[in-house]
Design a protein around this motif. Structure first.
Motif, PDB file in Angstrom:
ATOM      1  N   VAL A  46       6.579  -2.763   7.225  1.00 13.77           N
ATOM      2  CA  VAL A  46       6.578  -1.364   7.660  1.00 13.77           C
ATOM      3  C   VAL A  46       6.947  -0.490   6.463  1.00 13.77           C
ATOM      4  N   THR A  48       7.763   3.201   5.048  1.00 14.56           N
ATOM      5  CA  THR A  48       8.251   4.473   5.564  1.00 14.56           C
ATOM      6  C   THR A  48       8.671   5.405   4.430  1.00 14.56           C
ATOM      7  N   ASP A  53       7.146   6.535   9.597  1.00 16.84           N
ATOM      8  CA  ASP A  53       6.256   5.441   9.215  1.00 16.84           C
ATOM      9  C   ASP A  53       4.946   5.987   8.650  1.00 16.84           C
ATOM     10  N   LYS A  56       1.551   0.185   8.310  1.00 12.18           N
ATOM     11  CA  LYS A  56       2.068  -1.139   8.651  1.00 12.18           C
ATOM     12  C   LYS A  56       0.996  -2.171   8.343  1.00 12.18           C
ATOM     13  N   ARG A  77      -0.716   6.113   9.478  1.00  9.17           N
ATOM     14  CA  ARG A  77      -0.392   7.374  10.143  1.00  9.17           C
ATOM     15  C   ARG A  77      -1.652   8.210  10.365  1.00  9.17           C
TER      16      ARG A  77
END
Length: 194
Positions: A46, A48, A53, A56, A77
């Motif tokens: 993940v 970020t 976030d 992934k 995203r």
């Protein structure tokens, strides 16, 4: 202030504001992901920022007839698109002596576009097999969950699979950064010892 003075002032302000635009929307490398795992053998990197976030990279797998089946999922995203995927796959215990055989088996194309560009090769320096995927067209905007690797170890002692993922994301917003997601995901197959 007359009209000419106003236009001259407005234009010079516009030039100053756009002069800094090359620094806005630069590429940001995220190379310290957190690893999430669950009981079904699935692991996820993940990536970020302070805004939440960004992306992934997940893989789950199982062993069948001596071949490791590795379905992959790439989430990113909303407002970003995948511009390129590069995966380097190897089994650290035997990476130099007897490298595993690696294949990309899933149909990698969208609903209405031609297949993306795919390259599969052995790097000059470094272990493993490299898979590069670019020109994703209509797959670029969505979660990619149709990729699957088949890995055939050539040694019985190989029980760990490492995938180094580098994923390029481009942003649709003019003031937003592009991203390079970069990290290692390691999966262990204790059932291969039986």
């Amino acid at each position: 202030m007359n009209r000419r003075e106003y236009l001259a002032a407005a234009c010079s302000t516009g030039v100053i504001a756009t002069a800094g635009c090359s620094a806005i929307g630069d590429e940001q490398t995220l190379s310290d992901p957190t690893v999430h795992g669950d009981s079904s053998g699935r692991k996820t990197l993940v990536f970020t920022t302070t805004d939440g976030d960004i992306g992934k990279f997940g893989a789950s797998s199982y062993v069948s007839s001596g071949v490791i089946d590795v379905p992959i999922e790439i989430w990113h995203r909303e407002g970003t698109a995948v511009k390129a995927i590069k995966l380097r796959v190897w089994m650290p215990e035997v990476a130099r002596e007897s490298p595993a055989e690696v294949a990309l088996t899933s149909p990698v194309e969208g609903d209405s576009s031609s297949p993306p560009s795919v390259a599969l090769y052995t790097p000059d320096r470094g272990p493993g097999t490299v898979i590069e995927i670019s020109d994703l067209d209509d797959l670029a905007d969505e979660t990619i969950s149709i990729l699957k690797l088949l890995v055939k170890p050539t040694a019985e002692t190989a029980t760990t699979l490492t995938i180094h993922a580098t994923i390029g994301l481009t942003s649709s917003g003019i003031l937003e950064d592009d991203y390079a997601l970069d990290g290692d995901l390691q999966l262990t197959y204790s059932e291969r010892n039986n």
